[in-house]
Write a protein that holds these residues in place. Structure first.
Motif, short mmCIF file in Angstrom:
data_model
loop_
_atom_site.label_atom_id
_atom_site.label_comp_id
_atom_site.label_asym_id
_atom_site.label_seq_id
_atom_site.Cartn_x
_atom_site.Cartn_y
_atom_site.Cartn_z
N HIS A 4 0.86 -1.19 0.00
CA HIS A 4 0.00 0.00 0.00
C HIS A 4 0.89 1.23 0.00
N ASP A 5 0.31 2.35 -0.42
CA ASP A 5 1.06 3.60 -0.39
C ASP A 5 1.05 4.13 1.03
N PRO A 6 2.24 4.34 1.64
CA PRO A 6 2.26 4.88 3.00
C PRO A 6 1.57 6.24 3.05
N GLN A 7 0.91 6.50 4.17
CA GLN A 7 0.25 7.80 4.37
C GLN A 7 0.91 8.51 5.55
N PRO A 8 2.03 9.23 5.30
CA PRO A 8 2.67 9.96 6.39
C PRO A 8 1.78 11.12 6.83
N MET A 9 1.82 11.44 8.14
CA MET A 9 0.95 12.50 8.65
C MET A 9 1.58 13.11 9.88
N GLU A 10 1.32 14.40 10.11
CA GLU A 10 1.82 15.08 11.31
C GLU A 10 0.66 15.39 12.25
N PHE A 11 0.93 15.25 13.56
CA PHE A 11 -0.08 15.57 14.57
C PHE A 11 0.52 16.54 15.57
N GLY A 12 -0.14 17.69 15.74
CA GLY A 12 0.30 18.69 16.71
C GLY A 12 -0.89 19.13 17.55
N PRO A 13 -0.68 20.06 18.49
CA PRO A 13 -1.76 20.51 19.37
C PRO A 13 -2.92 21.12 18.58
N LEU A 14 -4.15 20.76 18.99
CA LEU A 14 -5.37 21.29 18.38
C LEU A 14 -6.20 22.07 19.41
N GLY A 15 -5.68 22.16 20.66
CA GLY A 15 -6.47 22.79 21.72
C GLY A 15 -7.33 21.75 22.42
N PRO A 16 -8.14 22.20 23.40
CA PRO A 16 -8.94 21.27 24.20
C PRO A 16 -9.93 20.49 23.33
N LEU A 17 -10.18 19.23 23.71
CA LEU A 17 -11.19 18.41 23.03
C LEU A 17 -12.48 18.47 23.85
N GLN A 18 -13.59 18.71 23.17
CA GLN A 18 -14.87 18.88 23.87
C GLN A 18 -15.96 18.16 23.09
N GLY A 19 -16.97 17.66 23.82
CA GLY A 19 -18.18 17.16 23.16
C GLY A 19 -18.38 15.67 23.28
N SER A 20 -19.41 15.17 22.59
CA SER A 20 -19.80 13.76 22.62
C SER A 20 -19.47 13.10 21.29
N THR A 21 -19.13 11.84 21.35
CA THR A 21 -18.82 11.11 20.11
C THR A 21 -19.08 9.63 20.32
N ILE A 115 -13.81 -29.52 5.00
CA ILE A 115 -13.32 -28.62 3.96
C ILE A 115 -11.82 -28.37 4.18
N THR A 116 -11.17 -27.85 3.15
CA THR A 116 -9.76 -27.46 3.23
C THR A 116 -9.68 -25.98 2.90
N ALA A 117 -8.99 -25.22 3.75
CA ALA A 117 -8.88 -23.78 3.50
C ALA A 117 -7.44 -23.33 3.70
N THR A 118 -6.98 -22.46 2.80
CA THR A 118 -5.65 -21.86 2.93
C THR A 118 -5.81 -20.41 3.38
N PHE A 119 -5.07 -20.02 4.41
CA PHE A 119 -5.12 -18.67 4.95
C PHE A 119 -3.88 -17.89 4.51
N ILE A 120 -4.10 -16.69 3.96
CA ILE A 120 -2.98 -15.80 3.62
C ILE A 120 -3.24 -14.45 4.28
N GLY A 121 -2.18 -13.61 4.39
CA GLY A 121 -2.35 -12.30 5.03
C GLY A 121 -1.28 -11.33 4.57
N ASP A 122 -1.32 -10.13 5.14
CA ASP A 122 -0.33 -9.12 4.76
C ASP A 122 1.01 -9.43 5.43
N ALA A 123 2.01 -8.58 5.16
CA ALA A 123 3.38 -8.85 5.65
C ALA A 123 3.41 -8.93 7.17
N SER A 124 2.65 -8.07 7.85
CA SER A 124 2.64 -8.05 9.31
C SER A 124 2.01 -9.33 9.86
N LEU A 125 0.85 -9.73 9.32
CA LEU A 125 0.17 -10.94 9.81
C LEU A 125 1.01 -12.18 9.49
N SER A 126 1.70 -12.16 8.35
CA SER A 126 2.48 -13.34 7.95
C SER A 126 3.70 -13.57 8.83
#
Length: 441
Positions: A4-21, A115-126
């Motif tokens: 996959h294409d890496p998604q680099p991102m920066e996180f800095g202060p956004l001020g206080p967090l408020q509300g319901s989610t 039944i017979t099943a083969t499991f594959i995964g991404d690099a991390s799971l493998s």
């Protein structure tokens, strides 16, 4: 295949967090809701299913083995099951993506079907070892062919009728326990599992909800679980509560960012999952569990979290199993407490999506936090509530929890924290960034 294409991102202060989610539906419960609905007779309806990549891997696998799974209106998923014993031979390998839970639980299901099943995964799971599931499941008569080290790609040749087994877990693991119980569903007689330390019990609660005869008895500080096989699962309505592992990131942000007050609605507070919230209260965190209720056999509450002065702590051993997935974010929270925090007995974290102890120690050093790594844990020197230095680039190692943990650290850092790749976050909390930004608006 899984590049996959890496998604680099920066996180800095956004001020206080408020509300319901709200947070996505609980991942552990979502996996099980899909699997049990797919094995039931008739049509089940699931509300609040996690839409993350891991749970979609489970949905795709159950479709490949005969179940009909479709998203209806209003966020409800409808599943037409095949009945216990009715799984069909999949036409191609089952792609598990990044999901260890899907892989281990489905190995249990396939083991006792013809039944017979083969499991594959991404690099991390493998890279993740599967031997502790392969070993006990082999005693049912199923055959396993794995890559070196018991890793994916891996093929399971199921057997029916299978032999019921009695197994005592050497290491407490909800995934191994659940794999054995799922194998027991299509096995004559009684399958028994003893766990020395109670682990998350979503499988037991939900199997009961689907009408399975399952008995749980406390013994020697652990639990004896007995499941009567050749079970007929009845179609059910299932409401999936909010994921406590996802809620942990928002609760952490509210605790460490001055002036914050956040309400997270409808979160699972299953006592075998909610260890982090108990620990944060012990550290002085202002966390209230409002409006407690039970939904389809699972305890649920609304979390009300305010910015707090936290004290460093030694994590009590009894809380470790009930917060094993939350340690990455707890390490970040500890970086803002007063004094030194310590956690031990965390060897299992070295075989998660990444070696989470080393990855977190390296990341903390990168943002200017002193952390000392030991074979089984970390000791972290806190800032006493002050912003951490920040800066640096975090290597997330394809691990969604590492990425999200350091994103939260950036919210109270002197310099923005850069994450090399936020793409893995889609496996569990696709709306993570927009939820944070919404609370900061």
């Amino acid at each position: 295949m899984h590049a996959h294409d890496p998604q680099p991102m920066e996180f800095g202060p956004l001020g206080p967090l408020q509300g319901s989610t709200r947070v996505p539906g609980d991942k552990s419960i979502s996996h099980r809701a899909l699997m049990f609905s797919a094995l039931a007779r008739g049509r089940s309806r699931i509300q609040g299913l996690s839409g993350g990549g891991d749970v979609m891997s489970t949905a795709a696998a159950m479709r490949a083995m005969g179940a009909t799974i479709a998203r209806a209106g209003d966020g409800i998923w409808e599943v037409d099951g095949v009945g216990t014993g009715g799984l069909l031979q999949p036409a191609q390998a089952l792609d598990m993506g990044n999901s260890g839970t899907s892989t281990r639980l489905l190995m249990g299901l396939v083991a006792t079907h013809s039944i017979t099943a083969t499991f594959i995964g991404d690099a991390s799971l493998s890279r993740r070892p599967m031997n502790r599931v392969i070993e006990p499941l082999s005693r049912t008569g199923a055959e396993f062919t794995a890559s070196p080290g018991g890793r994916l790609p891996l093929t399971v040749r199921g057997i029916c009728p299978a032999a019921p087994i009695s197994h005592s877990l050497k290491v407490a693991s909800a995934q191994v326990k659940s794999a054995l119980l799922l194998a027991g569903l299509n096995t004559p007689g009684v399958t028994r599992v003893f766990e020395p330390i109670p682990t998350r019990d979503h499988s037991e609660r939900m199997l009961r909800h689907f009408g399975v005869d399952i008995q749980v008895e406390e013994r020697d500080g652990g639990r004896d679980i007995a499941l009567r096989g050749e079970a007929e699962l009845e179609a059910r309505e299932v409401q999936v509560p909010g994921d406590p592992s996802s809620a942990a990131f928002l609760a952490a942000a509210a605790l460490i960012v001055p002036g914050s007050e956040v309400r997270i609605e409808g979160v699972s507070v299953n006592p075998l999952r909610a260890g982090l919230f108990e620990l944060l209260q012990l550290m002085g965190g202002d966390i209230a569990l409002d409006n407690p209720r039970e939904v389809d056999g699972e305890p649920v509450a609304d979390l009300h979290v305010r910015h707090s002065r936290l004290r460093g702590i030694q994590v009590p051993a009894h809380l470790v199993p009930s917060m094993i997935d939350e340690f990455p974010i707890w390490f970040v929270i500890a970086a803002f407490a007063e004094g030194t925090s310590r956690a031990g007995g965390l060897g299992e974290l070295r075989v998660k999506e990444s070696d989470r102890i080393s990855a977190m120690a390296a990341g903390l050093a990168e943002i200017g936090v002193r952390a000392e790594e030991s074979p089984e844990g970390l000791a972290i020197e806190g800032s006493g509530g002050a912003a951490v230095p920040g800066g640096g680039t975090i290597l997330s190692q394809l691990d969604h929890r590492i990425a999200m943990s350091f994103a939260i650290a950036g919210l109270h850092a002197q310099r923005p924290v850069r994450i090399d790749d936020m793409a893995p976050v889609a496996t569990s909390f696709p709306a993570f960034q927009s939820t944070i930004e919404g609370l900061a608006a």
